[in-house]
Design a protein around this motif. Sequence first.
Motif, PDB file in Angstrom:
ATOM      1  N   UNK A 128      -0.730  53.964  -9.467  1.00  0.00           N
ATOM      2  CA  UNK A 128       0.570  53.211  -9.190  1.00  0.00           C
ATOM      3  C   UNK A 128       1.570  54.042 -10.245  1.00  0.00           C
ATOM      4  N   UNK A 129       2.973  53.775  -9.359  1.00  0.00           N
ATOM      5  CA  UNK A 129       4.104  54.301  -9.986  1.00  0.00           C
ATOM      6  C   UNK A 129       5.158  53.314 -10.297  1.00  0.00           C
ATOM      7  N   UNK A 130       5.827  53.535 -11.495  1.00  0.00           N
ATOM      8  CA  UNK A 130       6.952  52.446 -11.571  1.00  0.00           C
ATOM      9  C   UNK A 130       8.166  53.052 -12.156  1.00  0.00           C
ATOM     10  N   UNK A 131       9.209  52.727 -11.605  1.00  0.00           N
ATOM     11  CA  UNK A 131      10.467  53.536 -12.006  1.00  0.00           C
ATOM     12  C   UNK A 131      11.686  52.636 -12.523  1.00  0.00           C
ATOM     13  N   UNK A 132      12.027  52.955 -13.747  1.00  0.00           N
ATOM     14  CA  UNK A 132      13.290  52.359 -14.400  1.00  0.00           C
ATOM     15  C   UNK A 132      14.052  52.930 -14.937  1.00  0.00           C
ATOM     16  N   UNK A 133      14.732  54.115 -14.709  1.00  0.00           N
ATOM     17  CA  UNK A 133      15.773  54.762 -15.180  1.00  0.00           C
ATOM     18  C   UNK A 133      16.917  55.103 -14.459  1.00  0.00           C
ATOM     19  N   UNK A 134      17.951  55.712 -15.170  1.00  0.00           N
ATOM     20  CA  UNK A 134      19.251  56.106 -14.574  1.00  0.00           C
ATOM     21  C   UNK A 134      18.813  57.197 -13.462  1.00  0.00           C
ATOM     22  N   UNK A 135      19.781  57.673 -12.625  1.00  0.00           N
ATOM     23  CA  UNK A 135      19.649  58.518 -11.544  1.00  0.00           C
ATOM     24  C   UNK A 135      19.002  59.672 -11.834  1.00  0.00           C
ATOM     25  N   UNK A 136      19.685  60.332 -13.043  1.00  0.00           N
ATOM     26  CA  UNK A 136      19.439  61.721 -13.423  1.00  0.00           C
ATOM     27  C   UNK A 136      18.759  61.812 -14.885  1.00  0.00           C
ATOM     28  N   UNK A 137      18.448  60.696 -15.279  1.00  0.00           N
ATOM     29  CA  UNK A 137      17.594  60.665 -16.556  1.00  0.00           C
ATOM     30  C   UNK A 137      18.563  60.295 -17.842  1.00  0.00           C
TER      31      UNK A 137
END
Length: 663
Positions: A432-441
């Motif tokens: 599983x992968x989960x993504x919750x950050x701004x475009x370039x960190x």
Amino acid sequence: MRRYGWVSVAILVVAIALVGAPGMWAQDAHESLGPKDKKNAKGPAPLAALEQSVIAKPKPELIGVHPRVYFTAAELDALKVKVHGVDKAEWAKVLTDIRATKVPAPPPPAELRRAQNEVGMGIVEAAMAYKMEGDPKYLDAAKKYMDAAVSYDIWGYSFNKPNTDLAAGHLLYGLGVGYDLLYNDLTPAEREKYRAKIALQGHLMYEMWKSKPGRTIAYSQNHTFIPMAGLGIAAYAVYGEVPEAAEWAKVARAIFDRVLATYSHDGYYYEGYEYWIFATPWLIHYLDAQKHVTGEDLFDLPGMRKMHLYAAHALLPGGDESFDFGDVYDGPITRAKQGEDYERSHPGGHYLTNYNLLYDLAKEFHDPEIQGVADWMKNTLHQQNAEEWWSVVWRDEKLTSTPIAKLPTMYRFADADVVFWRTDWGANATAVAFKCGPPEGHETTELVKKYPDWHLEDGHVHPDVNSFILYAKGVYLTGDSGYAGTPKTIEHNTLLVDGHGQGAEGTHDVWGGIPYAQLNTARLVNVTMDTRGFEFTGEGAGVYVATLGLEKFQRTLKYSNGKLTVSDAIESSTPHVYTEAMHSDTTIAQQRSGYVFGARTPQLHVVLVEPKDSVAKVESNVVMGPGKPGSVDKGTLEARGERLVESTKGAERATAFHWEMNF
């Protein structure tokens, strides 16, 4: 006629006119690839002082010497012993696939996608084969590809950034390194011919990229560091023979100062795995050349030391595909082993990942873990490289290799706020992968203040905050939709508000124009995980336009005992209809107890628990594929699987969604 760096002034005038001709830089009006200039700007050029202070000159012992960019003559002799000794078997495999001996170089104008890129890499490959083997067929093959490069009036596309973009970077590398390696094997006339073309193309690139008042550059974008790598490498190949090359070297090194400063701080590559494959080898090519020619070592960066973690964790179990956050191939089409992107990304059926650059990093940092990841990608996953010959140069056979089983199966990229988890490193793992950050960190929030000459171009970053991807039992069960010309939130497993997605949809770069500090509010607020399961919570309200008044979008993803749940708490200052989507690569069928994703086992069983009175439907997942270079937002519509869309029955200020999944 007076000569300018071995090229006639008349030819230069014509070529410069081509670069500046109206329409030649056609692209999505919202894109800002490469340099961007403010009209009537005055004052000092942002990088002017830096250009004069950087290290950008060959060491004294390399002045007037060929070869020098990556090898001296003595180093080539030592490499010859290696490829005919300890690496004999690996080198034999390289020789079976020298592109210049198998595939004729495309005739002018050679404007099919990436056609000229292949010529650039093919030159260096054939030249190295000749230096190792001494067989004239490789020299002849290299010169045929070099002649093809000379024959292209425009390096790249006549309709988009001619002579100054990706293909030009590849060809400057190819012709420059070919010239350097074969210098003593060429006739004076051949040297003049190739040097003249390098001088012309280098000048055009330099004129487009040199520092100017009011200029900003997309330093972290591959359309910057690929052409600048080519310019810097070519500069060192003809240094002292083309007077202007000294200036090219300074410009490339100054721009790379910013490229490296803005590169990933945690190893995660924000443009997606396809672009990690395509772009990061050029960082390595430049850093290698800079170190060999000048003695300056620029490798020691956190993102370089951690790059192998992204390379490993972002691969799906089995290593035939990758978690596809961002612009990554054609999604379900490519995963079905169909379409042009599959043929390009899996030549002969094996994933081309350019993993061999990790060998160079392992050698630089004396790191057995990096070596182990590269060996795993090579020996277990049987992946491939665009420039296979570099493997025998980069791999240090004396360095130990840490088995992949010792690499933790879970990792949070804290700057990007993307987390990966899997049960094990085997092909049948649940992952599983989960993504919750701004475009370039997160670090970019302060870096854009520190470097006002840096503008962001995040067209390859999708509006997918608080989205997730699930893979289990050898099947991609739910996730992203692939490369899109105009990416939309509905194409991901996340939330829409009154039909509005994240950012400013309708362009390739949905994040352009939104204050980065606002985007930086997206973050993982809880990450708890062990070998048995996990619980991740992300807060993503800030990536929606402020006029929607969204105050809370808190998503919790939880996995335990083969069950995945998604729970969302949503609040806004004004009432809205909220919609969430879940995707299948193939079909979605409604059953009494819920929905079934996929026509064959294993299948994903999905139950919509909340809201109780929601409205759900299954529809085709239609995505606009990317258009041709320069018109990426003008592609064609493609059906890429199906999606389940669930909405609140009416407008509400607050609501909760809860999904339960078994597989």
